[in-house]
Design a protein around this motif. Structure first.
Motif, PDB file in Angstrom:
ATOM      1  N   GLY A  54      -8.923   8.540  -2.511  1.00 36.21           N
ATOM      2  CA  GLY A  54      -8.076   8.036  -3.317  1.00 36.21           C
ATOM      3  C   GLY A  54      -6.432   8.218  -2.848  1.00 36.21           C
ATOM      4  N   LYS A  55      -6.030   8.176  -1.820  1.00 37.10           N
ATOM      5  CA  LYS A  55      -4.711   8.263  -1.645  1.00 37.10           C
ATOM      6  C   LYS A  55      -3.910   6.950  -2.175  1.00 37.10           C
ATOM      7  N   ILE A  56      -2.706   7.506  -2.635  1.00 40.66           N
ATOM      8  CA  ILE A  56      -1.951   6.628  -3.542  1.00 40.66           C
ATOM      9  C   ILE A  56      -0.662   6.283  -2.675  1.00 40.66           C
ATOM     10  N   TYR A  57      -0.395   4.907  -2.655  1.00 35.63           N
ATOM     11  CA  TYR A  57       0.692   4.218  -1.816  1.00 35.63           C
ATOM     12  C   TYR A  57       1.666   3.621  -2.693  1.00 35.63           C
ATOM     13  N   SER A  58       2.900   3.795  -2.323  1.00 35.68           N
ATOM     14  CA  SER A  58       3.884   2.892  -2.914  1.00 35.68           C
ATOM     15  C   SER A  58       4.950   2.349  -2.008  1.00 35.68           C
TER      16      SER A  58
END
Length: 92
Positions: A65-69
């Motif tokens: 569940g890594k969150i990238y932006s």
């Protein structure tokens, strides 16, 4: 304008799809669903994007569940692609 980064993205239809999937923060599984690409391909591309300063991971120590932006640089490149309608050409 960073022509090396633009060339890096344009050299892969999959990279274009992943870049254009960003509308806010996104997980690899969300990007996979949006683009229709395999989760492993998306994760590998996001790692490359991180290495090139196009995206940042807000929870890099997580295994799931890594969150990238997009970074500012990533958003600028995406805006260039949208302005050139490059995404339309690569979405087929």
């Amino acid at each position: 304008m960073d022509t090396e980064l633009i060339s890096f993205i344009k050299s892969s239809k999959q990279r274009v799809k992943i870049l254009m999937a960003f509308h806010s923060s996104i997980t690899p599984s969300e990007a996979s669903r949006i683009t229709g690409l395999s989760p492993s391909h998306v994760s590998r591309s996001l790692k490359e994007f991180c290495d090139k300063g196009l995206v940042k991971c807000s929870n890099p120590k997580s295994h799931i569940g890594k969150i990238y932006s997009l970074t500012e640089k990533g958003q600028e490149i995406k805006d260039i692609f949208e302005g050139e309608k490059v995404a339309d050409k690569y979405s087929k």
